[in-house]
Scaffold this motif. Sequence first.
Motif, PDB file in Angstrom:
ATOM      1  N   LYS A 110       0.796  -1.281   0.012  1.00  0.00           N
ATOM      2  CA  LYS A 110       0.072   0.021   0.064  1.00  0.00           C
ATOM      3  C   LYS A 110       0.912   1.155  -0.142  1.00  0.00           C
ATOM      4  O   LYS A 110       0.876   1.911   0.882  1.00  0.00           O
ATOM      5  N   ASN A 111       1.592   1.473  -0.853  1.00  0.00           N
ATOM      6  CA  ASN A 111       2.259   2.659  -1.337  1.00  0.00           C
ATOM      7  C   ASN A 111       2.095   3.339  -2.883  1.00  0.00           C
ATOM      8  O   ASN A 111       1.326   2.544  -3.474  1.00  0.00           O
ATOM      9  N   ASP A 112       2.956   4.249  -3.215  1.00  0.00           N
ATOM     10  CA  ASP A 112       2.626   4.713  -4.583  1.00  0.00           C
ATOM     11  C   ASP A 112       3.162   3.911  -5.767  1.00  0.00           C
ATOM     12  O   ASP A 112       2.442   3.504  -6.608  1.00  0.00           O
ATOM     13  N   LYS A 113       4.051   2.962  -5.337  1.00  0.00           N
ATOM     14  CA  LYS A 113       4.420   1.854  -6.227  1.00  0.00           C
ATOM     15  C   LYS A 113       3.482   0.832  -6.513  1.00  0.00           C
ATOM     16  O   LYS A 113       3.163   0.392  -7.425  1.00  0.00           O
ATOM     17  N   GLY A 114       2.928   0.391  -5.309  1.00  0.00           N
ATOM     18  CA  GLY A 114       2.006  -0.512  -5.312  1.00  0.00           C
ATOM     19  C   GLY A 114       0.795  -0.191  -6.000  1.00  0.00           C
ATOM     20  O   GLY A 114       0.152  -1.115  -6.705  1.00  0.00           O
ATOM     21  N   LYS A 115       0.242   1.122  -6.034  1.00  0.00           N
ATOM     22  CA  LYS A 115      -0.888   1.698  -6.545  1.00  0.00           C
ATOM     23  C   LYS A 115      -0.541   1.642  -7.994  1.00  0.00           C
ATOM     24  O   LYS A 115      -1.469   1.309  -8.915  1.00  0.00           O
ATOM     25  N   LYS A 116       0.555   2.011  -8.513  1.00  0.00           N
ATOM     26  CA  LYS A 116       1.067   1.937  -9.906  1.00  0.00           C
ATOM     27  C   LYS A 116       0.900   0.584 -10.569  1.00  0.00           C
ATOM     28  O   LYS A 116       0.600   0.151 -11.628  1.00  0.00           O
ATOM     29  N   LEU A 117       1.409  -0.314  -9.867  1.00  0.00           N
ATOM     30  CA  LEU A 117       1.394  -1.893 -10.103  1.00  0.00           C
ATOM     31  C   LEU A 117       0.036  -2.337 -10.273  1.00  0.00           C
ATOM     32  O   LEU A 117      -0.115  -3.284 -11.097  1.00  0.00           O
ATOM     33  N   VAL A 118      -0.841  -2.045  -9.443  1.00  0.00           N
ATOM     34  CA  VAL A 118      -2.153  -2.399  -9.227  1.00  0.00           C
ATOM     35  C   VAL A 118      -2.820  -2.021 -10.657  1.00  0.00           C
ATOM     36  O   VAL A 118      -3.479  -2.831 -11.291  1.00  0.00           O
ATOM     37  N   SER A 119      -2.535  -0.820 -11.062  1.00  0.00           N
ATOM     38  CA  SER A 119      -3.122  -0.016 -12.262  1.00  0.00           C
ATOM     39  C   SER A 119      -2.463  -0.813 -13.434  1.00  0.00           C
ATOM     40  O   SER A 119      -3.388  -1.204 -14.529  1.00  0.00           O
ATOM     41  N   ALA A 120      -1.394  -1.128 -13.200  1.00  0.00           N
ATOM     42  CA  ALA A 120      -0.814  -1.686 -14.515  1.00  0.00           C
ATOM     43  C   ALA A 120      -1.332  -3.143 -14.766  1.00  0.00           C
ATOM     44  O   ALA A 120      -1.557  -3.494 -15.988  1.00  0.00           O
ATOM     45  N   PHE A 121      -1.263  -3.919 -13.562  1.00  0.00           N
ATOM     46  CA  PHE A 121      -1.655  -5.194 -13.765  1.00  0.00           C
ATOM     47  C   PHE A 121      -3.144  -5.334 -14.158  1.00  0.00           C
ATOM     48  O   PHE A 121      -3.575  -6.157 -14.983  1.00  0.00           O
ATOM     49  N   ASN A 122      -4.026  -4.516 -13.548  1.00  0.00           N
ATOM     50  CA  ASN A 122      -5.692  -4.350 -13.987  1.00  0.00           C
ATOM     51  C   ASN A 122      -5.667  -3.983 -15.398  1.00  0.00           C
ATOM     52  O   ASN A 122      -6.581  -4.633 -15.989  1.00  0.00           O
ATOM     53  N   ALA A 123      -4.947  -3.145 -16.010  1.00  0.00           N
ATOM     54  CA  ALA A 123      -5.155  -2.782 -17.244  1.00  0.00           C
ATOM     55  C   ALA A 123      -4.628  -3.999 -18.330  1.00  0.00           C
ATOM     56  O   ALA A 123      -5.314  -4.347 -19.320  1.00  0.00           O
ATOM     57  N   ALA A 124      -3.481  -4.685 -17.807  1.00  0.00           N
ATOM     58  CA  ALA A 124      -3.195  -5.980 -18.773  1.00  0.00           C
ATOM     59  C   ALA A 124      -4.170  -6.943 -18.509  1.00  0.00           C
ATOM     60  O   ALA A 124      -4.279  -7.450 -19.547  1.00  0.00           O
ATOM     61  N   LEU A 125      -4.360  -7.240 -17.426  1.00  0.00           N
ATOM     62  CA  LEU A 125      -5.560  -8.055 -17.426  1.00  0.00           C
ATOM     63  C   LEU A 125      -6.744  -7.965 -18.135  1.00  0.00           C
ATOM     64  O   LEU A 125      -7.298  -9.001 -18.542  1.00  0.00           O
ATOM     65  N   LYS A 126      -7.233  -6.881 -18.280  1.00  0.00           N
ATOM     66  CA  LYS A 126      -8.535  -6.617 -18.938  1.00  0.00           C
ATOM     67  C   LYS A 126      -8.106  -7.046 -20.567  1.00  0.00           C
ATOM     68  O   LYS A 126      -9.206  -7.302 -21.402  1.00  0.00           O
ATOM     69  N   GLN A 127      -7.020  -7.132 -20.979  1.00  0.00           N
ATOM     70  CA  GLN A 127      -6.630  -7.293 -22.264  1.00  0.00           C
ATOM     71  C   GLN A 127      -6.637  -8.801 -22.608  1.00  0.00           C
ATOM     72  O   GLN A 127      -6.339  -9.393 -23.678  1.00  0.00           O
ATOM     73  N   VAL A 128      -6.665  -9.676 -21.463  1.00  0.00           N
ATOM     74  CA  VAL A 128      -6.320 -10.903 -21.482  1.00  0.00           C
ATOM     75  C   VAL A 128      -7.487 -12.026 -21.258  1.00  0.00           C
ATOM     76  O   VAL A 128      -8.284 -11.632 -20.447  1.00  0.00           O
ATOM     77  N   ASN A 129      -7.922 -12.635 -22.121  1.00  0.00           N
ATOM     78  CA  ASN A 129      -8.934 -13.735 -22.245  1.00  0.00           C
ATOM     79  C   ASN A 129      -8.519 -15.008 -21.678  1.00  0.00           C
ATOM     80  O   ASN A 129      -8.197 -15.959 -22.281  1.00  0.00           O
ATOM     81  N   VAL A 130      -8.410 -15.176 -20.148  1.00  0.00           N
ATOM     82  CA  VAL A 130      -7.766 -16.510 -19.236  1.00  0.00           C
ATOM     83  C   VAL A 130      -8.570 -17.486 -20.034  1.00  0.00           C
ATOM     84  O   VAL A 130      -7.807 -18.557 -20.268  1.00  0.00           O
ATOM     85  N   GLN A 131      -9.799 -17.448 -19.833  1.00  0.00           N
ATOM     86  CA  GLN A 131     -10.756 -18.866 -20.526  1.00  0.00           C
ATOM     87  C   GLN A 131     -10.399 -19.100 -21.645  1.00  0.00           C
ATOM     88  O   GLN A 131     -10.233 -20.365 -22.016  1.00  0.00           O
ATOM     89  N   GLU A 132     -10.264 -18.128 -22.586  1.00  0.00           N
ATOM     90  CA  GLU A 132     -10.055 -18.458 -24.038  1.00  0.00           C
ATOM     91  C   GLU A 132      -8.629 -19.239 -24.290  1.00  0.00           C
ATOM     92  O   GLU A 132      -8.198 -20.250 -25.106  1.00  0.00           O
ATOM     93  N   ILE A 133      -7.735 -18.594 -23.527  1.00  0.00           N
ATOM     94  CA  ILE A 133      -6.475 -19.310 -23.613  1.00  0.00           C
ATOM     95  C   ILE A 133      -6.038 -20.734 -22.836  1.00  0.00           C
ATOM     96  O   ILE A 133      -5.589 -21.608 -23.650  1.00  0.00           O
ATOM     97  N   MET A 134      -6.937 -20.684 -21.746  1.00  0.00           N
ATOM     98  CA  MET A 134      -7.008 -22.222 -21.308  1.00  0.00           C
ATOM     99  C   MET A 134      -7.569 -23.240 -22.165  1.00  0.00           C
ATOM    100  O   MET A 134      -7.232 -24.396 -22.483  1.00  0.00           O
ATOM    101  N   ASN A 135      -8.837 -22.460 -22.917  1.00  0.00           N
ATOM    102  CA  ASN A 135      -9.612 -23.748 -23.850  1.00  0.00           C
ATOM    103  C   ASN A 135      -8.661 -24.140 -24.935  1.00  0.00           C
ATOM    104  O   ASN A 135      -8.663 -25.346 -25.340  1.00  0.00           O
ATOM    105  N   LYS A 136      -7.928 -23.117 -25.370  1.00  0.00           N
ATOM    106  CA  LYS A 136      -7.132 -23.357 -26.750  1.00  0.00           C
ATOM    107  C   LYS A 136      -5.883 -24.321 -26.267  1.00  0.00           C
ATOM    108  O   LYS A 136      -5.597 -25.106 -26.819  1.00  0.00           O
TER     109      LYS A 136
END
Length: 142
Positions: A110-136
Amino acid sequence: MGFAELKSAAVAWQTLHNLKEIKIGTVSGYVNTAEFDQMAAKGELRIDAAGSDTANLLKLNGGRISLAVIDKNVMYYLLATEKKLAKAKNNIQFNNKMLEDKKLYICFKKNDKGKKLVSAFNAALKQVNVQEIMNKYFSAEH
């Protein structure tokens, strides 16, 4: 999380109490479900501990255990990638009743670096369809 089983010897169960006479493979040191671990600790379940999920799948394929506690995705991954399990992959399936739907979490400070990492992680996760990858990935094997 649930059980791996032999396709030729599927196990029907409603509660863990239905499994008291069945030898169940677990991995030493792993936490399963609270009820399962309590019953195992009391000797109410017949447990056969192994050092790894791969070892349990080999024991299952060899008929030394009837069920193996395992994460469904881990099971399919190991069956698809472990050369030791090449002969087992057509014999093993995931039991149709789940033990528990375990959630995965990622933690950041819970610091500035952590907040930036959360934002970057969430943005990247929105671009990934995990179920599609697993199914394939798993469709070629199962």
